[in-house]
Design a protein around this motif. Structure first.
Motif, PDB file in Angstrom:
ATOM      1  N   ALA A 185       0.183  -1.074   0.000  1.00  9.75           N
ATOM      2  CA  ALA A 185       0.452   0.108   0.323  1.00  9.75           C
ATOM      3  C   ALA A 185       0.289   1.462  -0.417  1.00  9.75           C
ATOM      4  N   ALA A 186       0.392   2.739  -0.895  1.00  9.30           N
ATOM      5  CA  ALA A 186       1.042   3.607  -0.625  1.00  9.30           C
ATOM      6  C   ALA A 186       0.072   4.587  -0.397  1.00  9.30           C
ATOM      7  N   ASP A 187       0.517   5.760   0.628  1.00 12.05           N
ATOM      8  CA  ASP A 187      -0.710   6.378   0.739  1.00 12.05           C
ATOM      9  C   ASP A 187       0.148   8.109   0.728  1.00 12.05           C
ATOM     10  N   GLY A 188      -0.198   8.796   0.300  1.00 12.92           N
ATOM     11  CA  GLY A 188       0.547   9.859   0.262  1.00 12.92           C
ATOM     12  C   GLY A 188       1.998   9.748   0.702  1.00 12.92           C
ATOM     13  N   GLN A 198       3.794   4.462   3.408  1.00  5.77           N
ATOM     14  CA  GLN A 198       4.157   3.035   2.544  1.00  5.77           C
ATOM     15  C   GLN A 198       4.143   2.547   3.441  1.00  5.77           C
ATOM     16  N   ASN A 206       7.414   6.057   6.504  1.00 10.25           N
ATOM     17  CA  ASN A 206       6.965   7.454   6.889  1.00 10.25           C
ATOM     18  C   ASN A 206       8.181   8.612   5.699  1.00 10.25           C
ATOM     19  N   VAL A 226      -1.744   5.058  12.154  1.00  4.45           N
ATOM     20  CA  VAL A 226      -1.846   3.753  11.443  1.00  4.45           C
ATOM     21  C   VAL A 226      -2.092   2.748  11.709  1.00  4.45           C
ATOM     22  N   TYR A 283      -4.238  -3.635   7.255  1.00 10.60           N
ATOM     23  CA  TYR A 283      -3.075  -3.986   6.323  1.00 10.60           C
ATOM     24  C   TYR A 283      -3.235  -5.726   6.497  1.00 10.60           C
TER      25      TYR A 283
END
Ligand code: GLA
Length: 368
Positions: free
Chosen positions: A297-300, A303, A320, A328, A333
């Motif tokens: 996953a990668a969000d802003g 990772q 981060n 988180v 996940y």
């Protein structure tokens, strides 16, 4: 079989780079190198599992000797390579050395290092024999634009040395580097133990995250004895802060990357030593659960990397990259997980708890 777990050791190259990433050749001497090897033992790195001491570029003399062998630099490496290897090995370490498939080392190619015939082109068997005689355990074989300078084909040139090693020095761990130029991950697993996937990693956060991004998708090429190499550690070097250094180690752990330290072991802070020798991080790095860690996953700026562990648990790394802390939940996940352990602190928590990841930092947890 060789290198059943990612190789761990020390390589001299990063240690002798200045703030412009240029090598200080004059500082690379028999004494300064042996001092690093001694510090590798005295500082506890050897006990933590770091076993290979690799002499990188910059030890070579101007020409080969009467037997056609590479020799040590006349002033900086006396008595010679053989004696250097023997001295390092007498400390209980294994020894690695640097060579190149073309005519020119990278020092010659990029840094005005002087010498004739320092490369192994046409000397592959002589060099492999010398490595065997000297007691070399690990070879770093570095491309250095041999396609441009010598018209070489990378898979063929790297295979040539593999064949010479198989003949004379079959126990040598064979580490190659072509910086990912020719997709070595696709052919190197056939005849090498590790291959560089990317260009040189420098001791800055930008270089670190840029290198990490280029590891995405390579996980299926790695297996015991066959490792993707995102380059040597820069922990303890340059501008990297404590949390950046720790993030570096965490990502190298989740990637099953070779752990080759490259900092000044003689003057190492406890903080840096604590990261390099952290038992939990090393245990994740050395564990093979069937796959190298992969990005899930990668969000802003965040990772999430996931790696199966051999005991059935899962390692999750949260990286981060941003400038602000992020919160988180591991359960997002890893849906089936109920609990987690923070590998760095050893603390346990519920998988549904919110946990904080520092800016320019990473958190490694084991969920089950
Ligand atoms: C290349 C390699 C480095 C180092 C130098 C030596 O840049 O990628 O790791 O071995 O050559 O000159």
């Amino acid at each position: 079989m060789k290198a059943q777990t990612p190789p761990m050791g020390f390589n001299t190259w990063n240690r002798f780079l200045d703030s412009n990433n240029a090598p200080d050749w004059e500082a690379i001497t028999h004494k300064s190198v042996v001092d690093l090897a001694k510090a590798m033992v005295d500082s506890g790195l050897k006990d933590a599992g770091y076993e290979y001491f690799v002499m990188d570029d910059g030890f070579q003399g101007y020409s080969r000797d009467s037997k056609g062998r590479v020799q040590g630099h006349a002033r900086r490496f006396r008595p010679g390579v053989e004696e250097l290897v023997a001295e390092v090995k007498s400390l209980g370490l294994k020894m690695g050395i640097y060579a190149v498939p073309g005519r020119f080392t990278c020092g010659q190619q990029y840094q005005d290092y002087h010498g004739l015939d320092l490369g192994s082109l046409g000397y592959e068997e002589i060099d492999a024999q010398a490595f065997a005689d000297w007691g070399i355990d690990y070879l770093k074989y570095d491309w250095c634009r041999a396609h441009v300078n010598d018209g070489l084909d990378a898979p063929a040139a790297f295979r040539k040395m593999a064949d010479a090693l198989a003949k004379y020095a079959p126990d040598v761990v064979y580490s190659i580097s072509e910086y990912g130029l020719f997709e070595s991950h696709k052919w190197a697993p056939e005849f090498t133990n590790l291959w560089r996937t990317t260009d040189d990693l420098f001791a800055s956060w930008d270089s670190l995250v840029n290198t990490i991004d280029q590891q995405i998708g390579l996980e299926s090429y790695s297996s015991p004895g066959r490792w993707n190499d995102p380059d040597m550690l820069q922990i303890g070097n340059g501008t990297l802060t404590f949390s950046e250094n720790r993030a570096h180690m965490i990502i190298w752990a989740i990637l099953n990357a070779p752990l080759m330290a490259g900092n000044d072991l003689v003057n190492m802070s406890d903080e840096v030593r604590g990261i390099l020798t952290h038992k939990g991080l090393i245990a994740v790095n050395q564990d093979w659960g069937g796959r190298q860690g992969k990005l899930i996953a990668a969000d802003g700026g965040l990772q999430v990397w996931e790696k199966p562990m051999s005991d059935g648990t899962t390692a999750l790394a949260f990286l981060n990259r941003g400038e602000r802390a992020v919160s988180v939940k591991a359960s997002v996940y890893a849906e089936a997980a109920t609990k987690l352990k923070d590998v760095w602190s050893g603390d346990g928590a519920s998988a549904t708890d919110s946990i904080e990841v520092e800016p320019h930092g990473a958190l490694l947890v084991i969920v089950s």
